[in-house]
Design a protein around this motif. Structure first.
Motif, PDB file in Angstrom:
ATOM      1  N   GLN A   1       0.850  -1.187   0.000  1.00 55.09           N
ATOM      2  CA  GLN A   1       0.000   0.000   0.000  1.00 55.09           C
ATOM      3  C   GLN A   1       0.887   1.239   0.000  1.00 55.09           C
ATOM      4  N   ARG A   2       0.680   2.079  -1.001  1.00 55.55           N
ATOM      5  CA  ARG A   2       1.373   3.370  -1.030  1.00 55.55           C
ATOM      6  C   ARG A   2       0.636   4.272  -0.047  1.00 55.55           C
ATOM      7  N   VAL A   3       1.377   4.827   0.904  1.00 56.35           N
ATOM      8  CA  VAL A   3       0.732   5.588   1.974  1.00 56.35           C
ATOM      9  C   VAL A   3       1.325   6.984   2.118  1.00 56.35           C
ATOM     10  N   ARG A   4       0.514   7.861   2.639  1.00 58.25           N
ATOM     11  CA  ARG A   4       1.011   9.184   3.053  1.00 58.25           C
ATOM     12  C   ARG A   4       1.587   9.097   4.448  1.00 58.25           C
ATOM     13  N   ARG A   5       0.991   8.200   5.259  1.00 57.51           N
ATOM     14  CA  ARG A   5       1.551   7.866   6.568  1.00 57.51           C
ATOM     15  C   ARG A   5       0.882   6.593   7.047  1.00 57.51           C
ATOM     16  N   ALA A   6       1.574   5.899   7.945  1.00 56.09           N
ATOM     17  CA  ALA A   6       1.042   4.663   8.523  1.00 56.09           C
ATOM     18  C   ALA A   6       1.683   4.459   9.880  1.00 56.09           C
ATOM     19  N   GLN A   7       0.957   3.740  10.722  1.00 52.88           N
ATOM     20  CA  GLN A   7       1.477   3.511  12.069  1.00 52.88           C
ATOM     21  C   GLN A   7       0.915   2.203  12.604  1.00 52.88           C
ATOM     22  N   VAL A   8       1.703   1.574  13.475  1.00 43.95           N
ATOM     23  CA  VAL A   8       1.314   0.334  14.130  1.00 43.95           C
ATOM     24  C   VAL A   8       1.334   0.578  15.633  1.00 43.95           C
ATOM     25  N   ASP A   9       0.224   0.231  16.279  1.00 47.02           N
ATOM     26  CA  ASP A   9       0.114   0.353  17.730  1.00 47.02           C
ATOM     27  C   ASP A   9      -0.112  -1.025  18.339  1.00 47.02           C
ATOM     28  N   ILE A  10       0.468  -1.221  19.515  1.00 44.16           N
ATOM     29  CA  ILE A  10       0.241  -2.423  20.307  1.00 44.16           C
ATOM     30  C   ILE A  10      -0.104  -1.949  21.710  1.00 44.16           C
TER      31      ILE A  10
ATOM     32  N   GLN B   1      13.915   6.237  -5.059  1.00 43.36           N
ATOM     33  CA  GLN B   1      13.990   7.498  -5.802  1.00 43.36           C
ATOM     34  C   GLN B   1      13.213   8.616  -5.132  1.00 43.36           C
ATOM     35  N   THR B   2      12.190   8.262  -4.372  1.00 42.28           N
ATOM     36  CA  THR B   2      11.376   9.283  -3.714  1.00 42.28           C
ATOM     37  C   THR B   2      11.847   9.587  -2.301  1.00 42.28           C
ATOM     38  N   GLY B   3      12.758   8.769  -1.776  1.00 42.34           N
ATOM     39  CA  GLY B   3      13.186   8.941  -0.392  1.00 42.34           C
ATOM     40  C   GLY B   3      12.111   8.520   0.593  1.00 42.34           C
ATOM     41  N   GLY B   4      11.179   7.684   0.141  1.00 46.60           N
ATOM     42  CA  GLY B   4      10.091   7.223   0.992  1.00 46.60           C
ATOM     43  C   GLY B   4      10.547   6.226   2.039  1.00 46.60           C
ATOM     44  N   GLN B   5       9.644   5.942   2.955  1.00 46.73           N
ATOM     45  CA  GLN B   5       9.933   5.026   4.051  1.00 46.73           C
ATOM     46  C   GLN B   5       9.217   3.700   3.833  1.00 46.73           C
ATOM     47  N   LEU B   6       9.644   2.687   4.595  1.00 46.07           N
ATOM     48  CA  LEU B   6       9.105   1.340   4.465  1.00 46.07           C
ATOM     49  C   LEU B   6       8.660   0.839   5.832  1.00 46.07           C
ATOM     50  N   LEU B   7       7.440   0.308   5.877  1.00 46.14           N
ATOM     51  CA  LEU B   7       6.895  -0.301   7.091  1.00 46.14           C
ATOM     52  C   LEU B   7       6.456  -1.716   6.733  1.00 46.14           C
ATOM     53  N   LEU B   8       7.067  -2.713   7.374  1.00 46.10           N
ATOM     54  CA  LEU B   8       6.766  -4.121   7.128  1.00 46.10           C
ATOM     55  C   LEU B   8       5.976  -4.682   8.302  1.00 46.10           C
ATOM     56  N   VAL B   9       4.890  -5.391   7.996  1.00 46.15           N
ATOM     57  CA  VAL B   9       4.043  -5.983   9.024  1.00 46.15           C
ATOM     58  C   VAL B   9       3.716  -7.420   8.628  1.00 46.15           C
ATOM     59  N   SER B  10       4.023  -8.356   9.507  1.00 43.98           N
ATOM     60  CA  SER B  10       3.705  -9.754   9.253  1.00 43.98           C
ATOM     61  C   SER B  10       2.201  -9.967   9.399  1.00 43.98           C
TER      62      SER B  10
ATOM     63  N   CYS C   1       8.952  -1.771  11.456  1.00 43.17           N
ATOM     64  CA  CYS C   1       8.211  -3.029  11.384  1.00 43.17           C
ATOM     65  C   CYS C   1       7.286  -3.181  12.579  1.00 43.17           C
ATOM     66  N   GLY C   2       6.259  -3.989  12.360  1.00 37.91           N
ATOM     67  CA  GLY C   2       5.380  -4.381  13.441  1.00 37.91           C
ATOM     68  C   GLY C   2       6.060  -5.470  14.255  1.00 37.91           C
ATOM     69  N   LEU C   3       5.369  -5.995  15.243  1.00 42.26           N
ATOM     70  CA  LEU C   3       5.894  -7.050  16.104  1.00 42.26           C
ATOM     71  C   LEU C   3       5.255  -8.364  15.694  1.00 42.26           C
ATOM     72  N   PHE C   4       6.082  -9.314  15.273  1.00 40.53           N
ATOM     73  CA  PHE C   4       5.587 -10.593  14.781  1.00 40.53           C
ATOM     74  C   PHE C   4       4.681 -11.253  15.831  1.00 40.53           C
ATOM     75  N   GLY C   5       3.505 -11.682  15.403  1.00 44.07           N
ATOM     76  CA  GLY C   5       2.590 -12.422  16.257  1.00 44.07           C
ATOM     77  C   GLY C   5       1.786 -11.590  17.234  1.00 44.07           C
ATOM     78  N   ALA C   6       2.029 -10.301  17.286  1.00 43.89           N
ATOM     79  CA  ALA C   6       1.310  -9.439  18.232  1.00 43.89           C
ATOM     80  C   ALA C   6      -0.061  -9.063  17.682  1.00 43.89           C
ATOM     81  N   ASP C   7      -0.952  -8.710  18.590  1.00 44.20           N
ATOM     82  CA  ASP C   7      -2.240  -8.140  18.229  1.00 44.20           C
ATOM     83  C   ASP C   7      -1.983  -6.659  17.969  1.00 44.20           C
ATOM     84  N   MET C   8      -1.964  -6.280  16.708  1.00 45.46           N
ATOM     85  CA  MET C   8      -1.589  -4.921  16.312  1.00 45.46           C
ATOM     86  C   MET C   8      -2.787  -4.173  15.755  1.00 45.46           C
ATOM     87  N   GLN C   9      -2.792  -2.881  15.962  1.00 49.26           N
ATOM     88  CA  GLN C   9      -3.768  -2.005  15.329  1.00 49.26           C
ATOM     89  C   GLN C   9      -2.981  -1.101  14.385  1.00 49.26           C
TER      90      GLN C   9
END
Length: 152
Positions: free
Chosen positions: A6-15, A68-77, A122-130
């Motif tokens: 997903q191309r995003v303007r922003r994203a976040q993971v909460d636990i 090329q855009t200098g964008g960031q990467l967020l990986l979530v299992s 990155c998110g936390l593997f196996g966690a209940d994430m929002q």
């Protein structure tokens, strides 16, 4: 491996109401390891993520990649990407690799990503994430890197 990009303007993971990962413009990628996946699929997935030209150039065409855009990467299992919904109303997840296999593969993907893009989150593997995100476009792309390595 299966990925939902997903191309995003922003994203976040909460636990438990604590933010564990956050990015501004870039890619949020949900990742699932399948039976037969190895570090080879993780590397091919990362290559594809960094090279995929889904960001707009000066003419508004999808022509630029994350680097090329200098964008960031967020990986979530997310093992639910392997859901089989062909029968009944309850999805089956037998295509997903077990945690003993998928966690090391996810960790390998994150480690390799951080070698090439040090601020990878990155998110936390196996966690209940929002997760919260603002999808840009919207652009959402499914990607499958099967054990034979040919992306689809």
């Amino acid at each position: 491996m299966i990925a939902l990009i997903q191309r995003v303007r922003r994203a976040q993971v909460d636990i438990q109401e604590q933010t564990v990962a956050r990015i501004d413009a870039g890619l949020l990628v949900l990742v699932c390891a399948e039976h037969g996946d190895t570090a080879v699929q993780a590397e091919r997935l990362l290559d594809k993520l960094l090279a995929l030209r889904i960001f707009s150039d000066a003419d508004g065409k999808m022509n630029l990649n994350l680097l090329q855009t200098g964008g960031q990467l967020l990986l979530v299992s997310q093992f639910t990407l392997a859901a089989d919904t062909r029968k009944g109303n309850r999805p089956g997840f037998s295509r997903a690799a077990p945690p003993a296999v998928s966690q090391p593969l996810f960790d390998e993907l994150v480690a390799r990503a951080r070698q090439r893009l040090p601020d990878t989150q990155c998110g936390l593997f196996g966690a209940d994430m929002q997760m919260s995100l603002i999808n840009d476009g919207p652009v959402t792309i499914p990607l499958h890197i099967p054990p034979d390595g040919v992306a689809s």
